[in-house]
Design an enzyme around this catalytic site. Sequence first.
Site, PDB file in Angstrom:
ATOM      1  N   GLU A 151      36.163  34.493  31.952  1.00 34.88           N
ATOM      2  CA  GLU A 151      37.584  34.549  32.275  1.00 34.88           C
ATOM      3  C   GLU A 151      38.216  35.916  32.048  1.00 34.88           C
ATOM      4  O   GLU A 151      39.094  36.322  32.796  1.00 34.88           O
ATOM      5  CB  GLU A 151      38.343  33.495  31.446  1.00 34.88           C
ATOM      6  CG  GLU A 151      37.941  32.065  31.750  1.00 34.88           C
ATOM      7  CD  GLU A 151      38.208  31.694  33.193  1.00 34.88           C
ATOM      8  OE1 GLU A 151      39.332  31.933  33.672  1.00 34.88           O
ATOM      9  OE2 GLU A 151      37.281  31.189  33.849  1.00 34.88           O
ATOM     10  N   SER A 420      64.658  11.791  60.687  1.00 33.22           N
ATOM     11  CA  SER A 420      65.267  10.545  61.164  1.00 33.22           C
ATOM     12  C   SER A 420      65.083   9.382  60.201  1.00 33.22           C
ATOM     13  O   SER A 420      65.762   8.351  60.346  1.00 33.22           O
ATOM     14  CB  SER A 420      64.691  10.172  62.537  1.00 33.22           C
ATOM     15  OG  SER A 420      65.096  11.108  63.511  1.00 33.22           O
TER      16      SER A 420
END
Length: 743
Positions: A151, A420
Amino acid sequence: MQISARSEEDAGRAVPEHDDEETTLLKRHRLLRLDAWIDSTLWTAATRAGEIVEEINIFFARFRVTGWKKAAFEVAGEGMTLGAAGAVLMLALALPAFEETKGNWQAQGDFAVTFLDRYGNEIGHRGIIHEDAVPIEALPDHFVKAVLATEDRRFFDHYGIDLVGLARAMTENARAGGVVQGGSTLTQQLAKNLFLSNERTIERKIKEAFLALWLEANLSKTEILRLYLDRAYMGGGTFGAAAAAQFYFGKPITDVNLAEAAMLAGLFKAPARYAPHVDLPAARGRANEVLSNLVQSGLMTEGQVIAARLNPASVAGRAASGIKAPDFFLDWAFDEVRRIAADFDQHSLIVRTTIDMGLQRAAEEAVETGLRQYGEGFRVRQGALVMVENGGEVRAMVGGRDYGESQFNRATRALRQPGSSFKVYTYAAAMEKGMTPQTVVTDAPITWRGWSPQNYGRSFSGRVTMATALAKSINTVPVRLAKDVLGTEIIAETAKAMGVETPIRTDKTMPLGTSEVTVLDQATAYAVFPAGGLESRRHGIAQVMNYAGEVLYDFSRDAPAPRRVLSEKAVASMNQILTQIPVIGTARKAALAGGIVSGGKTGTTQAYRDAWYVGFSGDYTTAVWFGNDDYTPTNNMTGGSLPAQTFKRLMDYAEQGIAHQPIPGIDNPLPGPSKTGEAAVASAEDGALAPLMRPRMLSIEATRLMKALERRLAEAPALKQPAAGPVASLDAAIDGTATASSQ
């Protein structure tokens, strides 16, 4: 004497006149002195200023450059100016993120919650860990090295942002012709986990960089590493390395070997892709890369890692079964628990939720299958879904395509335009005003405050009924109703009463669904229709208990009774219209198998950015949304296509083998319980999503008997101990229960 007196009197008058002249001359003298002082001071100051300027010019003349040096200095000066302006801009962008650091940002809350599904099976945990977190010093050395090697190799050498590592990553990516190595530091990743979302924007990266610097200034390296290892998502519904070790290997993090440590270290950046319970070969391949990182970084030798290469890790326990936690639902349910139990004196809790894991897995499969089959063609990458049973219990929730990739819950937090599908609130308000499905309205051009809405086909139908207007999703009619009959405030109040919790804008475009809502809002509000006009009381928490088994909260006992939000006449009128939409309207692909009646409404927003279908039967209400996180348009996807198909796939599964409930206001007879999968298979059309088969655990008769027994036991009075003693009491209890059951 008189002459003398006058002389003295005249002399007395002459003295003041002489004094006045002297006073006037004195004032003039002082003014002249002041004027001279001002003039001299200004002249002196100006002269001195000129001398200073000349001295400065003489001083800086020593540094005057010409030729190419002058050009270089000009560029450097402009660069510093632009750099300062850029820094101010980035700081302004980062200020909203810094607001998160004002509170107790390190605390996850003092709740420790174990979640159960509706049947009492354990499905996950949230909150603090019951045991103390493992300190960095107690973690295996090979695990810490594996994390850092993979990392952030320069974790202890940078101050939150690693320019050297970033340059190396850019070089490697350029060589590979793609992204093969990241440039974010471990601190930056922690900043994202603590404060930010997973959105991929420049603004988020700027915030991340500033927050990384802030973390480095306020925490030690050991504290940053501990928080990173405790907070990162590790797949399988686990957060933190300690929980992941227990889930995947069935052992404490302190006992993992090098092979297991490498597998855990490979999960931090891509838990969904490399989770061993999902794809063990991929997880082992990733672990092998971690071992290579250990060697390349000089933290271990090839001889030290060879045994781990030859004997890769295997998962054990619950992880081996491949059980997937409903993480999006658990995140939402944990927030609900903290709200409900905020005033409880006990925060270590067992919570029975409303989720049905069978329906949850079917919902996840329905969304994922739709995206796999049609996602590329429609250019759509995300979907969300909420299913609510008639009664308010949330039975399934899909907050996105992959929780490992993004923990952002699109079902509860994403605000999207409903298009809608919002029109039902306008029509419901109109029905409350006395209109009916047969009321005639006009579909014709209309202009309101300079805005002229158009229908989907750019044509007008003239005089139509309310039922036809909603079934065909005509745009001019709800706008005309809002303008001439209702007003936007009434529509907003109706939506809020039905369950839309998101604040609704009341501008002129609101009747066509331009005000954002959540998927959970839509499912909650539409569930009013099968509930006969009563509020749906959506909830995810059925019971909250402590570890002694004491019930601290029970929804059926403690929640208020449902309020009526629509009249019976209005809801019957709405149901008569909405049940026609899957038959003759825009949602034919949502029609359920086996003759089961359902209703609903499609929704499609401008530029096809959002596509909705929200529908219901007498048993369930389901809201489905598809779109893209970055609001990019889809390829002409409408609510009547993939959303309607996904609704049908899940609802066909849910309706198999159950006793169906009627929809209020609909007179047609109910179909009998269908055999597992038969109706669904018979209704499958070419090109439609393949039907899901629901396994039957009990017969219909046995299910009814068990429900009746449950109802009898819940309603039965508490047992009283007779005077005959414990044995007689037990016999009486058995006899009483048997009698109640036989009835």
